[in-house]
Each structure stands twice: as structure tokens, then as C-alpha cells.
Motif scaffolding. Structure first.
Motif, PDB file in Angstrom:
ATOM      1  N   GLU A  84       0.827  -1.212   0.000  1.00  0.00           N
ATOM      2  CA  GLU A  84       0.000   0.000   0.000  1.00  0.00           C
ATOM      3  C   GLU A  84       0.866   1.268   0.000  1.00  0.00           C
ATOM      4  OE1 GLU A  84      -0.413  -2.447   2.322  1.00  0.00           O
ATOM      5  OE2 GLU A  84      -2.063  -3.403   1.228  1.00  0.00           O
ATOM      6  N   HIS A  85       2.062   1.168   0.631  1.00  0.00           N
ATOM      7  CA  HIS A  85       2.967   2.319   0.724  1.00  0.00           C
ATOM      8  C   HIS A  85       4.370   1.861   0.337  1.00  0.00           C
ATOM      9  CE1 HIS A  85      -0.253   3.132   3.843  1.00  0.00           C
ATOM     10  NE2 HIS A  85      -0.407   4.113   2.967  1.00  0.00           N
ATOM     11  N   PRO A  86       4.632   1.729  -0.973  1.00  0.00           N
ATOM     12  CA  PRO A  86       5.871   1.083  -1.437  1.00  0.00           C
ATOM     13  C   PRO A  86       7.049   2.030  -1.669  1.00  0.00           C
ATOM     14  CG  PRO A  86       4.404   1.455  -3.292  1.00  0.00           C
ATOM     15  CD  PRO A  86       3.697   1.998  -2.079  1.00  0.00           C
ATOM     16  N   LEU A  87       6.852   3.336  -1.477  1.00  0.00           N
ATOM     17  CA  LEU A  87       7.913   4.296  -1.768  1.00  0.00           C
ATOM     18  C   LEU A  87       8.512   4.870  -0.491  1.00  0.00           C
ATOM     19  CD1 LEU A  87       6.159   6.271  -4.661  1.00  0.00           C
ATOM     20  CD2 LEU A  87       7.945   4.537  -4.915  1.00  0.00           C
ATOM     21  N   ILE A  88       9.820   5.133  -0.522  1.00  0.00           N
ATOM     22  CA  ILE A  88      10.493   5.781   0.605  1.00  0.00           C
ATOM     23  C   ILE A  88      10.448   7.290   0.387  1.00  0.00           C
ATOM     24  CG2 ILE A  88      12.667   6.067   1.845  1.00  0.00           C
ATOM     25  CD1 ILE A  88      13.457   3.269   0.716  1.00  0.00           C
ATOM     26  N   LEU A  89       9.875   8.001   1.347  1.00  0.00           N
ATOM     27  CA  LEU A  89       9.881   9.466   1.302  1.00  0.00           C
ATOM     28  C   LEU A  89      11.027   9.993   2.143  1.00  0.00           C
ATOM     29  CD1 LEU A  89       8.506  12.270   0.699  1.00  0.00           C
ATOM     30  CD2 LEU A  89       7.395  11.989   2.922  1.00  0.00           C
ATOM     31  N   THR A  90      11.864  10.821   1.534  1.00  0.00           N
ATOM     32  CA  THR A  90      12.891  11.528   2.293  1.00  0.00           C
ATOM     33  C   THR A  90      12.631  13.024   2.180  1.00  0.00           C
ATOM     34  OG1 THR A  90      15.271  11.821   2.622  1.00  0.00           O
ATOM     35  CG2 THR A  90      14.522  11.588   0.349  1.00  0.00           C
ATOM     36  N   THR A  91      12.970  13.748   3.227  1.00  0.00           N
ATOM     37  CA  THR A  91      12.760  15.197   3.217  1.00  0.00           C
ATOM     38  C   THR A  91      14.096  15.890   3.429  1.00  0.00           C
ATOM     39  OG1 THR A  91      12.413  15.415   5.598  1.00  0.00           O
ATOM     40  CG2 THR A  91      10.488  14.881   4.259  1.00  0.00           C
ATOM     41  N   GLY A  92      14.135  17.168   3.174  1.00  0.00           N
ATOM     42  CA  GLY A  92      15.378  17.897   3.380  1.00  0.00           C
ATOM     43  C   GLY A  92      15.288  19.335   2.918  1.00  0.00           C
ATOM     44  N   ARG A  93      16.464  19.978   2.908  1.00  0.00           N
ATOM     45  CA  ARG A  93      16.559  21.388   2.572  1.00  0.00           C
ATOM     46  C   ARG A  93      16.851  21.542   1.088  1.00  0.00           C
ATOM     47  NH1 ARG A  93      20.428  25.248   2.122  1.00  0.00           N
ATOM     48  NH2 ARG A  93      22.139  23.790   2.409  1.00  0.00           N
ATOM     49  N   ILE A  94      16.368  22.642   0.498  1.00  0.00           N
ATOM     50  CA  ILE A  94      16.736  22.982  -0.876  1.00  0.00           C
ATOM     51  C   ILE A  94      17.566  24.260  -0.866  1.00  0.00           C
ATOM     52  CG2 ILE A  94      14.771  21.843  -1.963  1.00  0.00           C
ATOM     53  CD1 ILE A  94      13.427  24.612  -2.125  1.00  0.00           C
ATOM     54  N   ARG A  95      18.254  24.489  -1.955  1.00  0.00           N
ATOM     55  CA  ARG A  95      19.116  25.672  -2.050  1.00  0.00           C
ATOM     56  C   ARG A  95      18.324  26.948  -1.769  1.00  0.00           C
ATOM     57  NH1 ARG A  95      21.070  28.158  -7.543  1.00  0.00           N
ATOM     58  NH2 ARG A  95      19.761  29.850  -6.801  1.00  0.00           N
ATOM     59  N   ASP A  96      18.924  27.848  -1.062  1.00  0.00           N
ATOM     60  CA  ASP A  96      18.378  29.176  -0.760  1.00  0.00           C
ATOM     61  C   ASP A  96      17.330  29.175   0.346  1.00  0.00           C
ATOM     62  OD1 ASP A  96      19.996  30.224  -2.692  1.00  0.00           O
ATOM     63  OD2 ASP A  96      18.440  30.410  -4.207  1.00  0.00           O
ATOM     64  N   GLN A  97      16.949  28.023   0.876  1.00  0.00           N
ATOM     65  CA  GLN A  97      15.933  28.043   1.940  1.00  0.00           C
ATOM     66  C   GLN A  97      16.419  27.281   3.163  1.00  0.00           C
ATOM     67  OE1 GLN A  97      13.601  29.978   2.037  1.00  0.00           O
ATOM     68  NE2 GLN A  97      13.258  30.545  -0.084  1.00  0.00           N
TER      69      GLN A  97
END
Length: 677
Positions: A84-97
Motif C-alpha cells: 500500500e505504501h511502497p515508496l520511501i519518502l525523504t525530506t530535506g533542505r533545498i538551495r536558498d531556503q
């Protein structure tokens, strides 16, 4: 200063650092400890730049002062992936923020990099889910969901998706908020939350099919149809037009009257496009009543129509003088019918035309009539022309330009009496002056058509009250264009109506990321042989000392450039005699960009306008058909990109249909040549 003080006595001590040191040194290496009575000195640092390099003495911040390597299990203790939830979500910072944009989000230069949230996804994962690049998608798991646009990237491996963590609530909606999806697992040693591994699923956002009714067929309605159909081809769209000639550019009526432009050059949507966009158009039919409880409208034929979404784009009508008698030869100029009646009536041999009003419409009409040999007099109630768009000097230079064209102007005067029996034969002004004429045009402003909304009980003041998504107090009723009142302001320009239309279209299709915050007021005088435009603020408000003016003037040549700067941002400009900087200034003001060093080049850019090649297409930015074709030959095949590269269509936008026609025609010719080979 607070942060520096908090680090005192810690391993990252920068308590000796100050703004003065940073300004002098530009950069220093931490730690930078506070040493009473003298500056910090470190081994090998004759310049006092702080600690040149950490751990050169091989002593570390551990209990035994040695570097310790910690082993860990290969076992992943994050939540497990499931069908049902087969993907790994990663989060993080982007340039300039950084962090939650509490500081960096207020620096507009940084916001130009990436303005909206997104989900980075491998094209292979997207293809499995029938997702195209830039589609609105939903990311979800058992904790919540997020709705953003897809951004394809080969740099992210299949099975993994990335969502930036900087966007929180947008207008009280948390649909861009990464923490809707992240879990509460915390590493027992580092206390680091497990934001880098959350099990999710992604699918294309799909809304229920709806029927949309649009009341009005002007620039806003046209812009809505084109924006909406680029996002959704399933919903039913019905449009009710008071006029039998819908979707044309009212701004160009003076050129139509003079014969400079044929009617087809004013059309914003052709009959073929109506079919392609799959709209049902009711020509010459008005909506007389809205029943918001039952979500129906009743038209002028007595027919009732159901809607899921109602978009009001009823525009405005001409403001009239009081007690105008029923004499032939008195006109307003809001529609093709007005223009045709005027064309059929006016004859250079019959005498003069009086235009009441010294705004954009009145001046453009006067200039067009003079071109075809008609004598014109402008009556202006106040002491200068275009008083809302120009400062006194700009108005004076415009006055001189009109006088040189043979246009007569009377200031600080008004109509007192109209003369004639069946046809107007003259006007008497309050000053006592008598002017003989055979036609008069009233161009003293407009009144928003809000009666339909008012009668339905929709909140109105001067216009129909709307929020940042152009939504009225009724969640399924929206208003755009000249009737939409946003934060106490009515934006009566084509560009604003089209911006508002795009935001409504995106919102209805599930995209909350772009919302309305107002439009840049642009006024471009379309008068052949004269370059004149104003953007934003024309004069310093109330002589506020925090505003500054930068001016270049050559009065003899009627060459005038003025920039108004506030808090290191360009907030207004007037360009007379040369519009080379128009696009640059428009971008600076619209995006509220910090000027910094650019301030010194504002009126020193040395830019020269590219000469017009071929037939004039864009009068706002002086772009010819040859200029467009040159960019197309260089490889530009995208309509918006062609506009941005040449500047055509970036002013009032009236020439965009013609630009697209030129682009399509050239591309089709090239295809035929290839097929022939």
C-alpha cells in the motif's frame, strides 16, 4: 548576537564574534571565543580569522579526547514498506531556503529559485502511476497526505521520492506540509527524528467531474478557459456572453476605429479554438439571476442552468455624465457595437470630435482619430492628463506630445450643456467656451457590473469581495477581472484579469501553491510614434522621506525616465521616449526583488531597443513579426518562452493570440517542408 551569546563555553563557541568583525573579515572560522581585553589569536592565525582548522592537535570532543568510531546494525529500524505504501519518502533542505522560511522566505531574491513546493520522483516511478512532469499529485500514508506538483529527476533513484521541508501552511491549508507524512520515530542515541525514511504512496490527483458556468466573455473569461483547459479537459464549461462578438481585446478598439487593425486582430479566441477548448458559448445571452442555495442560474431566455462552480467575469460599463439627452452622436467606447456605431457616424468632413476625459482610452482614441484626419478636442476636468498614471512632469510631456499632433486640450473644465436637436452639434463648457462638434465620446472611467452578485446576496463593496483564490463568500462562486475587489482594491487591467483567471483555474484543479497577492498596475499608452508607460507607484506617497527618486530627463527630446525606490526595492517607474527597460523594471517590481548593486545601473544600463523588423505585432514593447520569426528560427518553439525572449505580449497581453498564430504558422510550414523532403 543572541546566537553568539548562547554558544559561550560550548564546543562551538563564537561568543567573540560580532557584526563589526563579520563586516571587516567577511568570513571567519569557528570557534571564535571571547577573550577579555584583546582579540582572539590562534596558532598560525596572524590575521585573527578565528581557529584555522579544528582538531589539528588530534584532540576531539569526547570523554577520552580520542576519535571513536561507533558501529551500528545493518538492520533498518524505520517503518517497513508495504504494497500500500511502497515508496520511501525523504525530506530535506533545498538551495536558498532554511528551516521554515521564517527569515529566508522574506528575501525575495532567494524565492526566485524555487517558488512552490514539489515532489521529486524518478520518471520510471511516475510512468507506473501515469504521472506527467508538473502534474498535481498526492503523497499519502496512514498519517496524512500532501498535494504538490511532480518534478521528474533522474538523480533520485527508483523507489525513492523527495519532498522539501520548508513549506508549512499556505493560507491555512497544510497540503504542502512535509510533516503530514513523517513519523515520530527518534534515534535513541542522537535523538535525531526519522524524517529521512517514511513509507508513502503517490498517485495522480483526480477531482470529481464538474460543470463550470462563466458569466462574461472578456479577457478574464478567455484567460480562464485557456488556463483551465491546459489542466483539465474533462469538465463541462458553459459561457454566457452579453455580446454576440465575444473574446476580443477592448484595449485595441481605438486602432480598430482608425482602421490600423482589422477586426480579426482583436479576437482573443477564434471559432476553431472554441471547438478545440470544448466550451458551450451562449452568444447574446445574459444571466439574470443566481440561486446560490440550489446552485443554479437563470438566463435572459428564462432557461435555468445548474452549476458546480460559478465564475463571475461580468466586467464593467462606461461611467456616464448626468442627464445626457438622447442626441445622436454621443458615444461611450466599451464594445464592438460602440466602435462600429462610432465609425459609421464619424466623418472628418463633418467637423470635430469632442472627447470627455484625459485618461488612457480618451488619449488613445484621440491619437487614432488624428491619424485619419479627424479634428479632436479633449476636455479634462482636472489640471493634467493621466493623473493616476503619471507625475506632473510626465503629464506635461504627454501634453506637449499631443499638442504637436494637433490635438486640442482644455483643462480644469467640464461639460455644462450639450447643443443640438436630433444630432449633437456642440458643447458649452462651464467656463463659457463653446465648441462645435458632430460627435462626442464620454471616456471618464468605468463602473463594475456587480448588480447580479449583489442581488444574489454575495458580499460586495465597490466590487465583489474575493479572497486569495478569487473566491467570494460562497465557496463555489468566484469573481475575476474588473468586478473583483481584493483587499480594498479593484484592478481594472487586462493583465490582472488573466493572472486571476490562472489562479482560479489552478485552484479548481487542486493546486493551492499559487495564490493572488495583487497585480502590478501597468499603463502602456498605445500611440504610434510615442513611447510612454508607467508601472507601479508614479509619485512618492505623501512625500514620505523613506522613498527615493532616480531621474533622467532630456526635456527638449521629451525623454524622461524616473524610478521610485523604497527599502532597496523598485516600486514604481515612468518611461517616456524609450521603453527599453520596461520588462526589466516589470520583473523587479512584480517580484519585489532587492536591488543591491543594481540600483546604480537602473538608469545607466545603456540598453538600446532592438529595431522593429517587419509588421508591428506588439505595440507595448515595439516587437515586429520579423523579431519573432528570428527567435523562432533560433529554436524557440514555446509560446510563453517566445513572449519572454522578445518582450512581445508581456505588456497588456493583447497580441498573444497573434504571436501564437505566427509561431504555429512557422512551425507548420517547417513540418510541411520536412514531409515534402
Amino acid at each position: 548576537a543572541e546566537h553568539a551569546a548562547l554558544t559561550e563555553g560550548t564546543n562551538i563557541d563564537i561568543s567573540g564574534l560580532s557584526y563589526e568583525i563579520l563586516k571587516e573579515k567577511r568570513a571567519v572560522q569557528w570557534p571564535y571565543k571571547k577573550i577579555e581585553g584583546k582579540r582572539q589569536k590562534a596558532k598560525g592565525d596572524s590575521e585573527n580569522f578565528g581557529t584555522p582548522r579544528l582538531f589539528e592537535d588530534h584532540k576531539f570532543f569526547t570523554s577520552d579526547k580520542k576519535a571513536n568510531i561507533h558501529s551500528f546494525s545493518d538492520e533498518n529500524n524505520s517503518e517497513e514498506l508495504t504494497p500500500e505504501h511502497p515508496l520511501i519518502l525523504t525530506t530535506g533542505r533545498i538551495r536558498d531556503q532554511w528551516h521554515t522560511m521564517s527569515k529566508t522566505g522574506k528575501v525575495n531574491k532567494l524565492n526566485q529559485h524555487i517558488r512552490e513546493s514539489f515532489l521529486e520522483i524518478n520518471p520510471a516511478d511516475a510512468a507506473k502511476r501515469k504521472i506527467n512532469n508538473n502534474d498535481v499529485i498526492e503523497i499519502f500514508n496512514q498519517r496524512g497526505n500532501v498535494r504538490v506538483k511532480a518534478k521528474f529527476s533522474e538523480d533520485i533513484k527508483p523507489g525513492l521520492v523527495f519532498l522539501p521541508m520548508h513549506w508549512g501552511k499556505i493560507l491555512n491549508s497544510d497540503l504542502n506540509r512535509a510533516n503530514n507524512l513523517t513519523n515520530n520515530l527518534v534515534d535513541p542515541k542522537s535523538k535525531e527524528p526519522d524524517f529521512k525514511f517514511s513509507a508513502v504512496q503517490v498517485h495522480l490527483y483526480k477531482k470529481a467531474k464538474q460543470k463550470i458556468i462563466v458569466v462574461g466573455a472578456g479577457a478574464g473569461a478567455c484567460g480562464f478557459v485557456k488556463s483551465y483547459r491546459s489542466l483539465n479537459t474533462e469538465d463541462d464549461i458553459e459561457i454566457f456572453s452579453r455580446e454576440k462578438f465575444p473574446f476580443y481585446n477592448r484595449v485595441l478598439l481605438p486602432d480598430y476605429i482608425s482602421g490600423v487593425l482589422p477586426w480579426h486582430n482583436l479576437i482573443k479566441m477564434s471559432d476553431d479554438e472554441e471547438i478545440d477548448y470544448r466550451i458551450k458559448l451562449h452568444r447574446g445571452v445574459t444571466i439574470e439571476k443566481i440561486d446560490k442555495e440550489n446552485k443554479t442560474v437563470t438566463d435572459s431566455n428564462g432557461v435555468t442552468h445548474f452549476y458546480d462552480v460559478l465564475l463571475l467575469a461580468t466586467g464593467s460599463r462606461a461611467f456616464m455624465l448626468k442627464d445626457v439627452p438622447l442626441l445622436k452622436g454621443i458615444f461611450t467606447m466599451r464594445s464592438r457595437t460602440d466602435a462600429d456605431d462610432f465609425k459609421n457616424h464619424v466623418d472628418a468632413a463633418k467637423g470635430k470630435v469632442v472627447i470627455v476625459g484625459g485618461g488612457l482610452l480618451g488619449i488613445e482614441l484621440a491619437a487614432s482619430l488624428v491619424q485619419v484626419g479627424v479634428k479632436v478636442t479633449i476636455i479634462q476636468r482636472i489640471s493634467r492628463l493621466m493623473d493616476r498614471q503619471l507625475d506632473p512632469l510626465g503629464s506635461q510631456l504627454l501634453h506637449e506630445e499631443l499638442i504637436s499632433k494637433g490635438i486640442e486640450i482644455f483643462y480644469n473644465d467640464e461639460i455644462d450643456r450639450l447643443l443640438g436637436e436630433k444630432n449633437i452639434s456642440g458643447v458649452r463648457l462651464k467656463s463659457g467656451l463653446l465648441i462645435h462638434c458632430h460627435a462626442m465620446v464620454i471616456a471618464i472611467g468605468t463602473v463594475p457590473n456587480i448588480e447580479l452578485a449583489k442581488e444574489a446576496g454575495i458580499e460586495c463593496k465597490r466590487g465583489v469581495m474575493v479572497d486569495e483564490y478569487l473566491r467570494t463568500g460562497e465557496k463555489d462562486i468566484f469573481a475575476i477581472g474588473e468586478i473583483a475587489e481584493f483587499k480594498g482594491f479593484l484592478y481594472g487591467i487586462t493583465a490582472a484579469a488573466e493572472q486571476q483567471a490562472e489562479i482560479v483555474a489552478r485552484f479548481l484543479c487542486g493546486d493551492i501553491s499559487k495564490y493572488y497577492s495583487g497585480s502590478l498596475l501597468m499603463n502602456i499608452l498605445k500611440m504610434h510614434g510615442t513611447d510612454l508607460c508607467s508601472l507601479g507607484v508614479a509619485e512618492i506617497p505623501n512625500n514620505d522621506p523613506t522613498y527615493e527618486e532616480i531621474i533622467f530627463l532630456d526635456r527638449a527630446k521629451r525623454y524622461y525616465k524616473k524610478c521610485i525606490v523604497h527599502n532597496d526595492k523598485l516600486v514604481g517607474a515612468i518611461l517616456i521616449g524609450d521603453k527599453s527597460e520596461f520588462l526589466e523594471y516589470k520583473d523587479l517590481i512584480e517580484n519585489k526583488l532587492e536591488l543591491s548593486e543594481k540600483r546604480m545601473q537602473l538608469l545607466r544600463s545603456g540598453k538600446t531597443a532592438e529595431p522593429i523588423i517587419g509588421k508591428l505585432v506588439c505595440s507595448c514593447n515595439n516587437v515586429g513579426e520579423g523579431n519573432l520569426v528570428s527567435k523562432i528560427k533560433d529554436g524557440c518553439k514555446d509560446h510563453l518562452q517566445l513572449c519572454q525572449l522578445t518582450g512581445a505580449g508581456m505588456g497588456c497581453g493583447s497580441c498573444r493570440p497573434e504571436i501564437k498564430a505566427i509561431l504555429d504558422n512557422y512551425v507548420n510550414v517547417q513540418k510541411k517542408k520536412i514531409y515534402a523532403k
